[in-house]
Design an enzyme around this catalytic site. Structure first.
Site, short mmCIF file in Angstrom:
data_model
loop_
_atom_site.label_atom_id
_atom_site.label_comp_id
_atom_site.label_asym_id
_atom_site.label_seq_id
_atom_site.Cartn_x
_atom_site.Cartn_y
_atom_site.Cartn_z
N CYS A 10 -1.27 7.61 10.22
CA CYS A 10 -2.50 7.60 11.02
C CYS A 10 -3.53 6.68 10.37
O CYS A 10 -4.22 7.09 9.43
CB CYS A 10 -3.06 9.01 11.17
SG CYS A 10 -4.59 9.07 12.15
N CYS B 130 -7.16 8.09 10.39
CA CYS B 130 -7.42 9.20 9.46
C CYS B 130 -7.47 8.72 8.02
O CYS B 130 -8.38 9.07 7.26
CB CYS B 130 -6.34 10.27 9.60
SG CYS B 130 -6.16 10.97 11.25
N ASP B 131 -6.47 7.95 7.63
CA ASP B 131 -6.27 7.66 6.21
C ASP B 131 -6.70 6.26 5.78
O ASP B 131 -6.76 5.97 4.58
CB ASP B 131 -4.79 7.85 5.86
CG ASP B 131 -4.31 9.27 6.18
OD1 ASP B 131 -5.15 10.18 6.15
OD2 ASP B 131 -3.12 9.44 6.48
#
Length: 526
Positions: free
Chosen positions: A344, A347-348
């Protein structure tokens, strides 16, 4: 910090507070502390029931606690909760001020009955779509039980802490100083880890449910559409799934859902859930299907075994289990998952600020990931195993315009390398047949999806890709079992198509119910 339109919305929320609340600030002389101070005073200025105290004693600074004026504990943010966490902030304000969390009475009782003390630390990124679910679940639990406390920590604000713990993906949750969970979780899943008897009690409760006319397995767009259409027909409808929205939750921007000019995955997922809840649908969340037992004869009851051990029964089934990210399947991928191997970018990605990364995959997902990451990291190397990229031309044009992106075609990833703690590089085989190596700190895998259908093998017919074979009515090879969405052979895995296919499968299942008589054995048992 807050635009006037947003201030007006927040003021409207704060006007509904039942109790005064205090924003207890623990500050220092950092830029983050100054921003936090400004945000807290802007919020306090919107309501006479909100005040700021600068006498906080937290050791992690900057941070602030939201608590009732007559309480000593509350919800803590070691973050400036904007972005995806702004909703978490608003909910925490409301719940601390007297709004009860929207949880079932038995769940609230279970939270209150938990023995011992629980100090949670939840590491997040403000660009992470999945993090708010964990934050909001733990915050709600801390409002209900004073022996539970949650601190939400923005990894970008506490980079030394994140580096010390080697956190490279979010959400990451620690309990009493020890790793507790990684990835999205809801209240039911958290309780299952804290309360050993919770799964057994949940299974017993589910086993007592009467058979459904239609049971929808999956809570993404196809499942939501199917459930709504079934409920509108007056059918006893059940819906079981792991998380509402499915893969939609991992989608940052959506601009091709007809009639909605622009939205995000989490917003669309929330809208889907709200729409389903307008109808009489038995929603069974935080559960996954494990096995299907088809009815002995048309008109009989199908059985679905859940991973919890519970068994549900229904005259018709609609499978809408969607798909999951495909893995590379190379050495090092599993070893370094969440330690440099990620799926992701939204997200990361922030954890790789100023660092070199690789993206595996040249389709729309891979190219979009490379574009997003290029604005954060020092350099992106995109690897496509084929001779050319498969992404839409508009995306390719954008990608090739970026100065810090290298595109490698005919590049087959063969190994992800690391030092035992985190990723240090990637090996690939080029079109010349030679092996090559690049040094990167992260590898983002974006090579497509696999249908969530392993649990159906041996019961319904699947194609060589694991997709459920359906006809033009969404019917599978088993009478009374229908399927829709990304788990099926229907071409073009798009949200708008999944919703239409869900509606079609539901209407076909309804037609089946009115045309196929109830099996004799079932009638005799009724």
């Amino acid at each position: 910090m807050l635009p006037d339109t947003l201030k007006a919305q927040v003021k409207g929320y704060l006007d509904t507070l039942a109790h005064p609340i205090v924003l207890e600030e623990s500050s220092d002389d950092s830029e983050g502390a100054r921003e936090m101070h400004e945000l807290l005073h802007e919020i306090a200025a919107l309501s006479n029931k909100v005040s700021v105290s600068e006498d906080g004693t937290a050791t992690r600074r900057p941070s602030f606690m939201i608590r009732r004026a007559d309480a000593r504990t509350g919800v803590t943010f070691a973050a400036i909760p904007m972005g995806h966490e702004f909703t978490s902030l608003i909910l925490a304000l409301l719940q601390a001020g007297g709004h009860a969390p929207k949880l079932a009475d038995d769940v609230v009782a279970q939270i209150k009955a938990l023995p011992g003390h629980y100090n949670f630390e939840t590491y997040v990124s403000l660009s992470c779509q999945n993090c708010p679910d964990v934050v909001q679940a733990l915050n709600a639990m801390s409002i209900i039980n004073p022996n539970i406390h949650n601190t939400t920590i923005d990894g970008a604000l506490f980079q030394d802490e994140v580096a010390k713990k080697n956190i490279m993906s979010v959400p990451q949750v620690y309990l009493n100083g020890e790793p507790f969970s990684s990835g999205r979780m809801e209240v039911a899943e958290i309780l299952a880890k804290l309360d050993a008897d919770a799964p057994k009690r949940a299974a017993e409760k589910l086993n007592s449910l009467s058979p459904f006319d239609m049971l929808v397995i999956g809570t993404g767009p196809a499942g939501a559409s199917a459930a709504i259409y079934a409920a509108r027909k007056g059918l006893r409808t059940g819906m079981v799934g792991d998380r509402f929205g499915g893969q939609v939750m991992d989608t940052e921007g959506i601009e091709n859902f007809i009639s909605v000019i622009e939205t995000t995955g989490p917003k669309l997922a929330a809208a889907l859930e709200a729409h389903v809840r307008q109808y009489d649908v038995e929603i069974i969340s935080s559960q996954r299907a494990k096995e299907l037992f088809p009815a002995a004869k048309p008109g009989g009851l199908h059985g679905v075994v859940l991973e919890s051990g519970a068994v549900l029964h229904a005259r018709t089934i609609i499978v809408a289990t969607g798909a999951h990210w495909r893995h590379l399947g190379v050495p090092g991928e599993e070893e370094y998952r969440n330690k440099g191997v990620a799926y992701c970018p939204h997200c990361d990605g922030p954890f790789y600020k100023g660092k070199p990364v690789a993206v595996a995959g040249g389709g729309n997902s891979g190219v979009e990931a490379a574009i997003d990451l290029a604005g954060i990291v020092s350099h992106v190397t995109l690897l496509q195993r084929g001779s050319k990229l498969k992404a839409d031309k508009v995306l390719q044009d954008k990608l090739y315009s970026l100065p810090n992106v290298t595109v490698l075609t005919e590049a087959l990833t063969t190994k992800i390398e690391g030092n035992g703690t985190k990723v240090t590089g990637l090996s690939y085989r080029g079109g010349d047949g030679a092996d090559h190596h690049i040094s990167v700190d992260g590898v983002f895998v974006q090579i497509g999806l696999l249908p969530n259908t392993d649990w159906l093998r041996g019961t319904v017919k699947l194609n060589d890709f694991g997709e459920i074979i359906v006809d033009d009515h969404g019917a599978t090879s088993v009478p009374g079992v229908f399927a829709a969405g990304d788990a099926t052979t229907t071409p073009y895995k798009q949200i708008v198509i999944a919703t239409g296919e869900g509606a079609k499968a539901s209407l076909a299942a309804f037609d089946y119910l009115i045309r196929v008589p109830v099996a004799d054995a079932e009638r005799a048992a009724a």
